[in-house]
Design a protein around this motif. Structure first.
Motif, PDB file in Angstrom:
ATOM      1  N   ILE A 114       0.849  -1.205   0.000  1.00 26.97           N
ATOM      2  CA  ILE A 114       0.000   0.000   0.000  1.00 26.97           C
ATOM      3  C   ILE A 114       0.881   1.250   0.000  1.00 26.97           C
ATOM      4  O   ILE A 114       0.633   2.210  -0.746  1.00 26.97           O
ATOM      5  CB  ILE A 114      -0.949  -0.004   1.227  1.00 26.97           C
ATOM      6  N   ASP A 115       1.935   1.239   0.828  1.00 25.80           N
ATOM      7  CA  ASP A 115       2.840   2.393   0.876  1.00 25.80           C
ATOM      8  C   ASP A 115       3.468   2.647  -0.500  1.00 25.80           C
ATOM      9  O   ASP A 115       3.615   3.801  -0.923  1.00 25.80           O
ATOM     10  CB  ASP A 115       3.930   2.182   1.935  1.00 25.80           C
ATOM     11  N   ASP A 116       3.845   1.566  -1.196  1.00 25.17           N
ATOM     12  CA  ASP A 116       4.415   1.740  -2.544  1.00 25.17           C
ATOM     13  C   ASP A 116       3.419   2.423  -3.475  1.00 25.17           C
ATOM     14  O   ASP A 116       3.788   3.282  -4.277  1.00 25.17           O
ATOM     15  CB  ASP A 116       4.823   0.380  -3.138  1.00 25.17           C
ATOM     16  N   ARG A 117       2.130   2.038  -3.353  1.00 20.26           N
ATOM     17  CA  ARG A 117       1.111   2.671  -4.207  1.00 20.26           C
ATOM     18  C   ARG A 117       0.947   4.136  -3.841  1.00 20.26           C
ATOM     19  O   ARG A 117       0.804   4.998  -4.711  1.00 20.26           O
ATOM     20  CB  ARG A 117      -0.221   1.924  -4.095  1.00 20.26           C
ATOM     21  N   ILE A 118       0.964   4.428  -2.530  1.00 21.06           N
ATOM     22  CA  ILE A 118       0.826   5.827  -2.101  1.00 21.06           C
ATOM     23  C   ILE A 118       1.993   6.654  -2.628  1.00 21.06           C
ATOM     24  O   ILE A 118       1.807   7.774  -3.137  1.00 21.06           O
ATOM     25  CB  ILE A 118       0.728   5.922  -0.557  1.00 21.06           C
ATOM     26  N   ILE A 119       3.212   6.096  -2.524  1.00 21.13           N
ATOM     27  CA  ILE A 119       4.394   6.825  -3.013  1.00 21.13           C
ATOM     28  C   ILE A 119       4.259   7.090  -4.520  1.00 21.13           C
ATOM     29  O   ILE A 119       4.544   8.191  -5.005  1.00 21.13           O
ATOM     30  CB  ILE A 119       5.677   6.037  -2.689  1.00 21.13           C
ATOM     31  N   GLY A 120       3.764   6.081  -5.255  1.00 24.88           N
ATOM     32  CA  GLY A 120       3.567   6.259  -6.696  1.00 24.88           C
ATOM     33  C   GLY A 120       2.558   7.364  -6.990  1.00 24.88           C
ATOM     34  O   GLY A 120       2.748   8.184  -7.904  1.00 24.88           O
ATOM     35  N   LEU A 121       1.480   7.394  -6.210  1.00 22.94           N
ATOM     36  CA  LEU A 121       0.460   8.430  -6.408  1.00 22.94           C
ATOM     37  C   LEU A 121       1.011   9.817  -6.063  1.00 22.94           C
ATOM     38  O   LEU A 121       0.695  10.806  -6.744  1.00 22.94           O
ATOM     39  CB  LEU A 121      -0.774   8.126  -5.548  1.00 22.94           C
ATOM     40  N   ILE A 122       1.851   9.884  -5.025  1.00 19.24           N
ATOM     41  CA  ILE A 122       2.452  11.177  -4.672  1.00 19.24           C
ATOM     42  C   ILE A 122       3.359  11.652  -5.808  1.00 19.24           C
ATOM     43  O   ILE A 122       3.333  12.834  -6.193  1.00 19.24           O
ATOM     44  CB  ILE A 122       3.224  11.073  -3.337  1.00 19.24           C
ATOM     45  N   GLN A 123       4.137  10.715  -6.371  1.00 23.86           N
ATOM     46  CA  GLN A 123       5.004  11.105  -7.495  1.00 23.86           C
ATOM     47  C   GLN A 123       4.171  11.576  -8.689  1.00 23.86           C
ATOM     48  O   GLN A 123       4.539  12.538  -9.374  1.00 23.86           O
ATOM     49  CB  GLN A 123       5.924   9.934  -7.866  1.00 23.86           C
TER      50      GLN A 123
ATOM     51  N   ARG B 290       1.203  12.954  -8.448  1.00 23.88           N
ATOM     52  CA  ARG B 290       0.683  14.273  -8.064  1.00 23.88           C
ATOM     53  C   ARG B 290       1.734  15.359  -8.269  1.00 23.88           C
ATOM     54  O   ARG B 290       1.434  16.458  -8.744  1.00 23.88           O
ATOM     55  CB  ARG B 290       0.233  14.246  -6.594  1.00 23.88           C
ATOM     56  N   MET B 291       2.991  15.041  -7.905  1.00 27.37           N
ATOM     57  CA  MET B 291       4.076  16.016  -8.074  1.00 27.37           C
ATOM     58  C   MET B 291       4.231  16.393  -9.551  1.00 27.37           C
ATOM     59  O   MET B 291       4.428  17.571  -9.884  1.00 27.37           O
ATOM     60  CB  MET B 291       5.395  15.446  -7.523  1.00 27.37           C
ATOM     61  N   ALA B 292       4.146  15.387 -10.426  1.00 23.79           N
ATOM     62  CA  ALA B 292       4.315  15.652 -11.859  1.00 23.79           C
ATOM     63  C   ALA B 292       3.175  16.539 -12.384  1.00 23.79           C
ATOM     64  O   ALA B 292       3.414  17.489 -13.151  1.00 23.79           O
ATOM     65  CB  ALA B 292       4.373  14.331 -12.632  1.00 23.79           C
ATOM     66  N   VAL B 293       1.945  16.250 -11.957  1.00 24.15           N
ATOM     67  CA  VAL B 293       0.796  17.053 -12.423  1.00 24.15           C
ATOM     68  C   VAL B 293       0.913  18.477 -11.889  1.00 24.15           C
ATOM     69  O   VAL B 293       0.669  19.464 -12.605  1.00 24.15           O
ATOM     70  CB  VAL B 293      -0.538  16.406 -11.990  1.00 24.15           C
TER      71      VAL B 293
ATOM     72  N   LEU C  91       2.424  17.404   1.488  1.00 20.36           N
ATOM     73  CA  LEU C  91       2.234  17.160   0.053  1.00 20.36           C
ATOM     74  C   LEU C  91       2.514  18.428  -0.751  1.00 20.36           C
ATOM     75  O   LEU C  91       3.191  18.387  -1.792  1.00 20.36           O
ATOM     76  CB  LEU C  91       0.788  16.743  -0.213  1.00 20.36           C
ATOM     77  N   LEU C  92       1.984  19.548  -0.263  1.00 22.64           N
ATOM     78  CA  LEU C  92       2.189  20.809  -0.987  1.00 22.64           C
ATOM     79  C   LEU C  92       3.669  21.165  -1.006  1.00 22.64           C
ATOM     80  O   LEU C  92       4.189  21.647  -2.025  1.00 22.64           O
ATOM     81  CB  LEU C  92       1.352  21.926  -0.360  1.00 22.64           C
ATOM     82  N   GLU C  93       4.363  20.919   0.097  1.00 19.06           N
ATOM     83  CA  GLU C  93       5.805  21.201   0.114  1.00 19.06           C
ATOM     84  C   GLU C  93       6.544  20.320  -0.901  1.00 19.06           C
ATOM     85  O   GLU C  93       7.447  20.787  -1.607  1.00 19.06           O
ATOM     86  CB  GLU C  93       6.355  20.980   1.518  1.00 19.06           C
ATOM     87  N   LEU C  94       6.130  19.048  -0.991  1.00 12.94           N
ATOM     88  CA  LEU C  94       6.755  18.161  -1.973  1.00 12.94           C
ATOM     89  C   LEU C  94       6.480  18.637  -3.396  1.00 12.94           C
ATOM     90  O   LEU C  94       7.327  18.516  -4.286  1.00 12.94           O
ATOM     91  CB  LEU C  94       6.207  16.734  -1.816  1.00 12.94           C
ATOM     92  N   CYS C  95       5.274  19.169  -3.623  1.00 12.19           N
ATOM     93  CA  CYS C  95       4.852  19.519  -4.981  1.00 12.19           C
ATOM     94  C   CYS C  95       5.358  20.892  -5.428  1.00 12.19           C
ATOM     95  O   CYS C  95       5.607  21.083  -6.622  1.00 12.19           O
ATOM     96  CB  CYS C  95       3.329  19.457  -5.087  1.00 12.19           C
ATOM     97  N   ARG C  96       5.492  21.842  -4.514  1.00 14.54           N
ATOM     98  CA  ARG C  96       5.920  23.174  -4.959  1.00 14.54           C
ATOM     99  C   ARG C  96       7.176  23.695  -4.250  1.00 14.54           C
ATOM    100  O   ARG C  96       7.573  24.834  -4.445  1.00 14.54           O
ATOM    101  CB  ARG C  96       4.801  24.214  -4.860  1.00 14.54           C
TER     102      ARG C  96
END
Ligand code: PRE
Length: 86
Positions: free
Chosen positions: A21-30, A32-35, A78-83
């Motif tokens: 599950i954590d791997d899927r969450i990490i993939g979704l975060i990545q 999200r970062m790209a979008v 999440l916002l810090e990771l994305c911007r």
């Protein structure tokens, strides 16, 4: 014949599920970062700023509605990771 699961087996199997599950969450975060990067680049290219505060308030409210105060903390990370840090 009955096969019983020991507590140790249950814990080991459940931890495997958590890791997956954590791997899927990490993939979704990545993802999200790209979008998010696409949006920020479009805004900057058209003369705007990287950060859009009113949109961030919407994102924080969304997470807070779903998960309460820890949801807000998660959304801020999440916002810090994305911007990046502001
Ligand atoms: O929605 C936007 O306008 C974005 O730039 C995306 C995003 C986000 O990752 O959610 C990132 C930076 C902005 O400050 C607001 C939100």
């Amino acid at each position: 014949m009955t096969v019983t699961t020991t507590p140790a087996q249950l814990i080991a199997e459940s931890r495997e599920r958590i890791d997956a599950i954590d791997d899927r969450i990490i993939g979704l975060i990545q993802e999200r970062m790209a979008v998010s990067t696409v949006i920020q680049e479009a805004r900057i290219t058209s003369g705007g700023r990287r950060v859009h505060l009113s949109r961030e308030m919407e994102v924080l409210a969304h997470w807070s509605d779903a998960l309460g105060k820890p949801g807000t903390t998660l959304a801020m990370t999440l916002l810090e990771l994305c911007r990046g840090r502001v």
